[in-house]
Structures are given as structure tokens and as C-alpha cells.
Design an enzyme around this catalytic site. Sequence first.
Site, short mmCIF file in Angstrom:
data_model
loop_
_atom_site.label_atom_id
_atom_site.label_comp_id
_atom_site.label_asym_id
_atom_site.label_seq_id
_atom_site.Cartn_x
_atom_site.Cartn_y
_atom_site.Cartn_z
N HIS A 67 0.77 -1.11 -0.07
CA HIS A 67 0.00 0.15 -0.01
C HIS A 67 0.99 1.14 0.10
O HIS A 67 2.03 1.08 0.32
CB HIS A 67 -0.92 0.11 1.30
N CYS A 223 2.07 3.64 12.33
CA CYS A 223 3.05 2.98 11.14
C CYS A 223 3.35 4.14 10.33
O CYS A 223 2.68 5.16 10.27
CB CYS A 223 2.36 1.75 10.54
#
Length: 727
Positions: A67, A223
Site C-alpha cells: 500500500h 505506522c
Amino acid sequence: MTEMITADLVDLELDQSAETKEAAARSLAERMVALGRVSDLDGFLADVAAREAQMPTGLDGGIGIPHCRSAHVTEPTLAFGRSARGIDFGAPDGPADLIFLIAAPAGADDAHLTILSSLARQLMDAEFTTALRSARSAAEAAALISGDAAAAEETGPAAAPETGTGIGTGTGIGTGIGTGIGTSTGTGTGTGTAPETAPETGDGSGADTGAEEPFRIVAVTSCPTGIAHTYMAAESLENAARDAGVEITVETQGSAGFARLDPAVVAAADGVVFAHDVPVRDKDRFAGKPTVDVGVKAGINRPAELIAEVREKAARGETSAPTGGPTSGTSPVDTTGDSGDGYATKLRKWLMSGVSYMVPFVAAGGLLIALGFAIGGWKIDKAPSVAEHFVWTDHTSWAALLFQIGGLAFAFLVPVLAGYIAYGMADRPGLVPGFVGGSVAVTINAGFLGGLAAGLLAGAVVMGIQRVRIPAVLRGIMPVVVIPLISSAVVGFLMFLVVGKPIASLQSALTDWLEGLSGANAIILGVILGLMMCFDLGGPLNKVAYAFAVGGLAHPTDGSLKVMAAVMAAGMVPPLAMALATTVRGRLFTKTERENGKAAWFLGASFITEGAIPFAAADPLRVIPASMAGGAVTGALSMAFDCTLRAPHGGVFVVPLIGQPLLYLVAIAAGVCVTTVVVVLLKGARKAPPGEARAAEEKAAAEEKAGAEEKAGAGAAADIKESATAV
């Protein structure tokens, strides 16, 4: 989520067209391009690869989630592929058979990111992944992922399990149904018995008994991208807490921002879990509680262990320092990666923390000093203090002002380096002893090496103090009185009387060695510095070489000025060479790389080595060796030509401050040419797969045809205009 994924974005036989993660990403991305969701395939894939390089996107349970956020994405899109053989995405337990390619626009709004986070949470549910593995059609899989329960039921029974959690509408799967059996609707809570999140009585799992309150945990997950891992870790921790009979509240610090935990919830918590790969925002809120601090993947892969660990710490009475500094030996920099990092990795992160805070002082102070020299001449350092003598109409006074301001800023170099190395090790309590130790290093002329030693000593001393268990009544004064007092005294003693003098002697010897460099020795040093500057293009080795050069400017000698010149020259080579290569052999580069090449001209000229990173990320095996070859040539020539530099930054814009400026530009030009030739030869020798070569030829032909048609159209328009004018 229905508009984000359709049957056209699903490939249930992905392994027939892809065997590697790069091929899988390309295959799924091509579906996005076909639907107009991605505008530039190669540019988007480069962004996916750059994200993958930060941290593997494979997860336990056979899941891969490549992603990224990219300027080449026109609208948030999700593609899904299923591979019977499995594709390696770097997960600890092996290849992934469920692959989700998540594409978010660079400016994606909060609503879209919330939808993407919903998918990430669904992936933590075993029944959801089981349903996907048994889906018989692309439409069925798309309906399952989008949360369209009605469509999923129409396509097949596998989409609607009889028990457990169901696929909710709009919000993905539910949170559980207790011990009952029933169908899930809406949020998926079902119709069974009471939920397991807060049991009234003990169940033998180690939780508190019925007469006691349950153990409460607050957690923070984050993250680098803030799209997937952040929310998957949150879901994993919530599921594990429910199984353990523990109450947990998670704050997800993702790309969509974050909803701050209620202070009352934080105050009532018995323990804290940080699962993060970027710094936790407002970490001080959680001070004074038992804390487990790990990387985000640990939150996904072993949540039960983390919950057990924080309960054990609470039982022992082990708490974090009042300012958020840890007592167990971990630190904010330790935990930017996996908890299994070795000491070498931790040391690199600590040093990089100090260097990253030092660089702005270097740039500001060094450039002001350079401007002072440029305006006032080489004797401006002998000018009296502007506080005592300043003539408004005299340019020399203005030059002295710039020089003296720059000198004051530059004087912070070693203390800031030491202070923020200590900060990286022990959080805020490390700042005071770190700055004190750095100032001692300046006082005893221990220089840059002394700053490194002072920072490491300060961090180690503070971490040692934080290990000592103290009465709760004294914790309030620890961060403002006890830790600064004891740590500063210890570090000052060590720097003045123990390690400072030997380091100062070593610094003096290093300065004398640089001063005496000539001939072959100087050229070899130039080669080494050039290789370091170009190996990781702004990474740790690059920063080490740069910090070494800048450290010499604190007490400039002819040798240290030569080192600074060689370092800056070599650092300019990679982006300038990539810009030149995209100009002379554009067909070897993607459209996105050619666009990046235009910007690389300015970045390289400004000594911003990071301008070559997009090229290295897309093709590291060719770009990095080519860059190192050119950097080595430039470093060697700069030293051979006896070029000097008094400014720590600026690129070609500080050429007037360079000794032997024409030869300096020749050295840079030689390195740029070498890198350009090598990268063109390496890329030209690459044999593309037949399909890729054919696609490239078709694309080039299409572009050529479009250009010809545009030119013909322009010519026809000119003829019509000319005829009309004649009439």
C-alpha cells in the site's frame, strides 16, 4: 467501500500472472489503471516499492498488504488477488495467498482513510479471511470486502457464515457475539450471550476475580504510512484483550489523524502498550504507568504476549519515568523498529537522532559564516564584536554581524549533537546531561568525537538512573530535580576527568593528520568519502561522512576544509547525474523518472543528495553502484586539486567561497559524467521480459504517434489560419 473495489479489481488466480511481490503489485495495479483509478503505472509502482522498502507488508496468516499514498492515484482504490501457490511479502510465517493492494491519493481525506482502516481491521478476523479464501467468484470477493452483505449472500453461501462474526454493512465485520450462535447484522454484535470484553466473573484465564475490577490497558498504534498496520495492530490488540478478559482502549495515530484518548481513561489505566514505528504523539500523557514499547508488527503478530507482559510489569510495580522515559531500557528511538533490534542498530538510530537535530544548526550557522566571509573578506573573523562597534552604512559591519551570528549558531553544533543522542536513548531526561556533556566537550577541545561520547554517556547514565525503583512519593521530583542533577554531575565528571582528555588528544591527532594529508593519502580519503556520500543517498553512511566533515569546520584547518569540499562535491553527483541521464537517454527511464530528473537538476546543484532517492528506489542495483563510482571520482579529484570549502552547505551557490573553484566544478562534472555513463550502460544492458519490452515499444510508438498527430494538427491549423488571412 463499495466504490473502492469492484469485481474488475479482483483476481482470484493471481499466481497465474505473478510469482513475485513486484509482479503481483503490477498485475493488480494494471487493473486500477484500466479503470482510470491510477494515472501513471510506473510512478505508482515506484511509490509502492518505496513504501515496501520501509518495512515488509506481509503479515502472519498468509496476508500481504502492499500500500502507499501516491500522487498518481486519482481516487482511493483497493484491488484484491488470491494466489494458490503464495507470494512472499516478507511475513515471518511464509508466503501470502491473500494480497490487497491499497492505493490512496496523496491528499486522501479522512473519510476515505477511515474506510481503508476498516479493511485493515477486518483482516484480523479469521472468519473474514476464511470467507475470502472460499469465495467462488470475483463479485463475491468484492462484496465480502466492501461489506455488502446482501450481495455476498446472493453470490454464494460462503459469504455468510452461520456462526461467529458476520460481515457488517458499511463498517466491515463485527466485534464478536460472545458465546451464543446467531446471525450478525449492523455492527456484527449478534444475538448471543453477553460480550466477552468485560466479564463479570473470573473465567480461569488469569483475569481478576468477579469481585475485582478488570485489568485496564490503553494502547497507541502507528505506522509510517498510517493506513494499514496502524489499524491492524489495534484490532489485533483488541481481540487479544477480549480473549484475556482485559479492558483495552486503543488510540490509532494514523494518516486520518487521531482521536485523543479521554484523560480519564488514561488515568484509570493499569498499563500501556505502544505498538509503533513512528514516534508516539504526546507521549507524556502515559507517564508513570507500566509500559510495553514495541514495533507495530509486534502488535499485530503477538498481541497476547504484549498484554501478558504489561500485566507482569504492573504486578512487579515497574513503571515508566514521569516524563515518558522508560525504565526497562527501551527508548523512543529503540522502538522505531522491531523490538528485536541489535545494539548496532540501536546505536545507529541514536547517532542519527543527534545528527538529524544538529544539521539545521550546521546549515544556518555555516551559511551565515560563509556569507560573512563573502561580504567582508577572509579577515572578517578578526572584526570586533558588533555589540560594541557597528556602523550602519559600512558593509564590513554587516558582514561581521552575519559572521558572529553564524558563529554563535555553529557553536551549538557539539552540544546539540550530544543532547539529542542522549534524547534518542532516554527521551527528555537525557537532554540536560547531554547538553552539559557536549558543552564540556567544546570546553576541553574534544570536538565532534567528544560530543558523540558525551551523548552516549548521558543517555546511558539516565537510563541507569531510571532503572532504580523509587518510592511513589518521590516520582514527581525525579524529572525536574533528581535526574538532571545526578546525571549532569556524573557526565560532567566523566567528561572533564576521565574520557574527555583522551578524546581531546585523539581529536587533536585527527586534526594534525588531516592537516598533513597530501598526495596519495588525500586522494584515498577523497575516494572513501565519495563512496560513503553516495552509498545510501542521505542515509546513515552519508550522514556520518557529512558529520565528519562538518565537525572539522568547528576548528577549521586546511585539511578539514579540503574534506568539507570533497564531501559536498561528491554529494552533488548522484542527483545531477540522474538528471543528465534522463536528458540524454530518456527512453531508459519512466515518465515519472523523467519528471523527477527535471527537479534533480536543482536538488543536485543545491547539494541535496536525496534528490536521487526516487531513482535508487526504483532501480537500486544499477543506480547506487553508478552513483558510488561517480562520487569516488569526484572526491578523489577534489582532494587532488586541493579544493577547500568553508561553508557546510549550499552547492554551486557557494562557489565563490571555494578554493580552486574552477577545478572544483571540473571534479563535479567528471563525477557526473562517470555516473551518467555507468547508469546508462547498466540500464541499457538490462534485458526486459518480452511482454515488458513489447509494452514499452507499444507505449513509445503510441507517444510518437500522438506527438505526430499533435504536430500535424498544429500544422493544419496553421494552414487554415493562413488561408483565412489570405481570404
